[in-house]
Design a protein around this motif. Sequence first.
Motif, mmCIF file in Angstrom:
data_model
loop_
_atom_site.group_PDB
_atom_site.id
_atom_site.type_symbol
_atom_site.label_atom_id
_atom_site.label_comp_id
_atom_site.label_asym_id
_atom_site.label_seq_id
_atom_site.Cartn_x
_atom_site.Cartn_y
_atom_site.Cartn_z
ATOM 1 N N ASP B 164 38.060 -6.141 10.965
ATOM 2 C CA ASP B 164 38.815 -6.664 12.104
ATOM 3 C C ASP B 164 39.964 -5.711 12.413
ATOM 4 O O ASP B 164 40.888 -5.572 11.615
ATOM 5 N N GLU B 165 39.886 -5.036 13.537
ATOM 6 C CA GLU B 165 40.942 -4.118 14.001
ATOM 7 C C GLU B 165 41.338 -3.091 12.933
ATOM 8 O O GLU B 165 42.526 -2.968 12.603
ATOM 9 N N PRO B 166 40.394 -2.328 12.396
ATOM 10 C CA PRO B 166 40.740 -1.412 11.300
ATOM 11 C C PRO B 166 41.578 -0.222 11.739
ATOM 12 O O PRO B 166 42.177 0.439 10.904
ATOM 13 N N ALA B 167 41.642 0.048 13.036
ATOM 14 C CA ALA B 167 42.402 1.215 13.503
ATOM 15 C C ALA B 167 43.876 0.896 13.712
ATOM 16 O O ALA B 167 44.679 1.807 13.925
ATOM 17 N N ASN B 168 44.251 -0.385 13.640
ATOM 18 C CA ASN B 168 45.654 -0.781 13.823
ATOM 19 C C ASN B 168 46.557 -0.039 12.849
ATOM 20 O O ASN B 168 46.347 -0.087 11.646
ATOM 21 N N GLY B 169 47.560 0.622 13.371
ATOM 22 C CA GLY B 169 48.558 1.252 12.517
ATOM 23 C C GLY B 169 48.150 2.591 11.944
ATOM 24 O O GLY B 169 48.900 3.169 11.172
ATOM 25 N N LEU B 170 46.949 3.073 12.278
ATOM 26 C CA LEU B 170 46.550 4.392 11.767
ATOM 27 C C LEU B 170 47.119 5.493 12.651
ATOM 28 O O LEU B 170 47.191 5.349 13.873
ATOM 29 N N ASP B 171 47.509 6.599 12.030
ATOM 30 C CA ASP B 171 47.943 7.755 12.817
ATOM 31 C C ASP B 171 46.702 8.540 13.242
ATOM 32 O O ASP B 171 45.583 8.213 12.813
ATOM 33 N N PRO B 172 46.868 9.542 14.105
ATOM 34 C CA PRO B 172 45.673 10.259 14.621
ATOM 35 C C PRO B 172 44.770 10.791 13.508
ATOM 36 O O PRO B 172 43.544 10.688 13.602
ATOM 37 N N GLU B 173 45.356 11.276 12.431
ATOM 38 C CA GLU B 173 44.536 11.787 11.336
ATOM 39 C C GLU B 173 43.756 10.644 10.683
ATOM 40 O O GLU B 173 42.587 10.783 10.341
ATOM 41 N N GLY B 174 44.444 9.492 10.543
ATOM 42 C CA GLY B 174 43.797 8.326 9.956
ATOM 43 C C GLY B 174 42.659 7.818 10.825
ATOM 44 O O GLY B 174 41.608 7.405 10.325
#
Lengths: 258, 258
Positions: B164-174
């Motif tokens: 569920d929304e795994p990209a939340n809070g990741l920086d571009p590299e993440g």
Amino acid sequence: MIPLLKAELRKTFTTRVWWILLLAALAWTGLMLAGTFFVAGMEHGPGRDSAEYGAMAWPQLANGTTFALVIGVLMVTTEYQHRTVNVTFLVTPERGRVIGAKLVTAALVGVGFGLTVAVLGGSAVAASILSAGGSLDLAANEVPRVVGGTIAAYGVYTMIGVGVGALVRNQVAAVVACLLWVFMVEPAFMVVPNEVVQTIGSWMPGIALASLYSTSSADFGFDPGQFLPVWVAALALVGYAVLASLAASFTTARRDLA
Amino acid sequence: MSMSPAKVSCMAAIEIREIRKSFRKKKAVDGVSFTVDPGTITGFLGPNGAGKTTTLRCLLGLVRPDSGEGLVNGRAYTDIPDPLTEVGAVLEATNLHPGRRGRDHLRVVCDAAGIPVSRADEVLEEVGLTEAGRKRVGGYSMGMRQRLSLGAALLGEPKVLILDEPANGLDPEGIDWLRRFLRYQAHERGVAVLVSSHVLAEVEQTVDNVVIIAGGRSVQQSALAELTREGESLHEAFLRLTSTGSMPMTFGKAGADQ
């Protein structure tokens, strides 16, 4: 069940709260013991070599049970507070098994607390009696029953904490409710000079517990004659633990985790 | 966990059948159905409040649907004996205790799932947290929490991933790392991946299929290529399918005059 027990034990011992509460239980018990020590040594006190001092001192070991109650509450409510309950129930969808594992863990942790306090506090009591020239008459003050009852009380209190935590879920509300119960509600029943009120009071968990470790001459501001017999109190406590667990499992099993 | 190839080919890894769920008479999900096949990445899209999270919680047995059901490999999540070896799920990266070390979080999950604790270190390396795993989660960035939560979902080497929304809070590299990670899981390991998001630019680069819901209902299930075939971008198609018309289209004086 063993894997869940391992998980719950690891949960308990991988954050700081367990040793903070254990230190608190030791500190509070130590303070109460110190008070008894000084009172007994005062001019009109019974003297630290007397049987009366032993009867006053040994039951003080149970003073840390409040902190056992709190760690039981926290074992459940931190899961809701930090939402780790989502992970817990994803790994183990049968929620009743999780509650069961928490109750067993609580009993182990509580008995661990009780043993630690009993060994350290008990040594202090024994040392204070012997250094005053008194004799360590274990039978006269029913020391084995008092210390055994104390350790059991720590275990039962932690389990009751788990039940309360599962029912209330909100950490602050659950802790505050427990503290009010222990420090206000039960003592209120003890001090009202009315036989009916005191009889009702004697069945309350904290007072039933007190009958496990009290000595007949200890002064609780409550006529010790009102305490339940030890075996009745023990049965009542098993009943409370069963009730709390059933209520906890039932409500936990059905609630949506939204 | 092993399954004959014939069975895999005829059965969807995830099947959502007409799930409906209301909270206090407010409809959160109102008849959502879709399937996810092994070896594919499906983007589960919808505006905020469309019912994505509730649908996933129903699928994972955390919320009880009013009607309908969610199946993983043909059975309800709550009927899977060791769910972690079949399904890895991450609901929120905030489901972590701040006072527990990352490595201990994973070990707790290993214990409960009956997985050897040595998996914790392997997974920490896989998500790039070998060093950070020795620190308490309270000091983690949002991206590190996402990766730790994802790590917990990987412990049982599942063939179904629900995020569920795994990209939340990741920086571009993440985000780049997550993209490669999801492609590897689906296209190399044959994992069925269901990933919810409302960040369309991210999804467009990663997913094979899209499921779009709005107002608790399914409005689209197709291959991404099919949806964007006529030159329409995912962004345009999403707005066409989900727009409620409640947002102002003009700003300033011009808007007020009209």
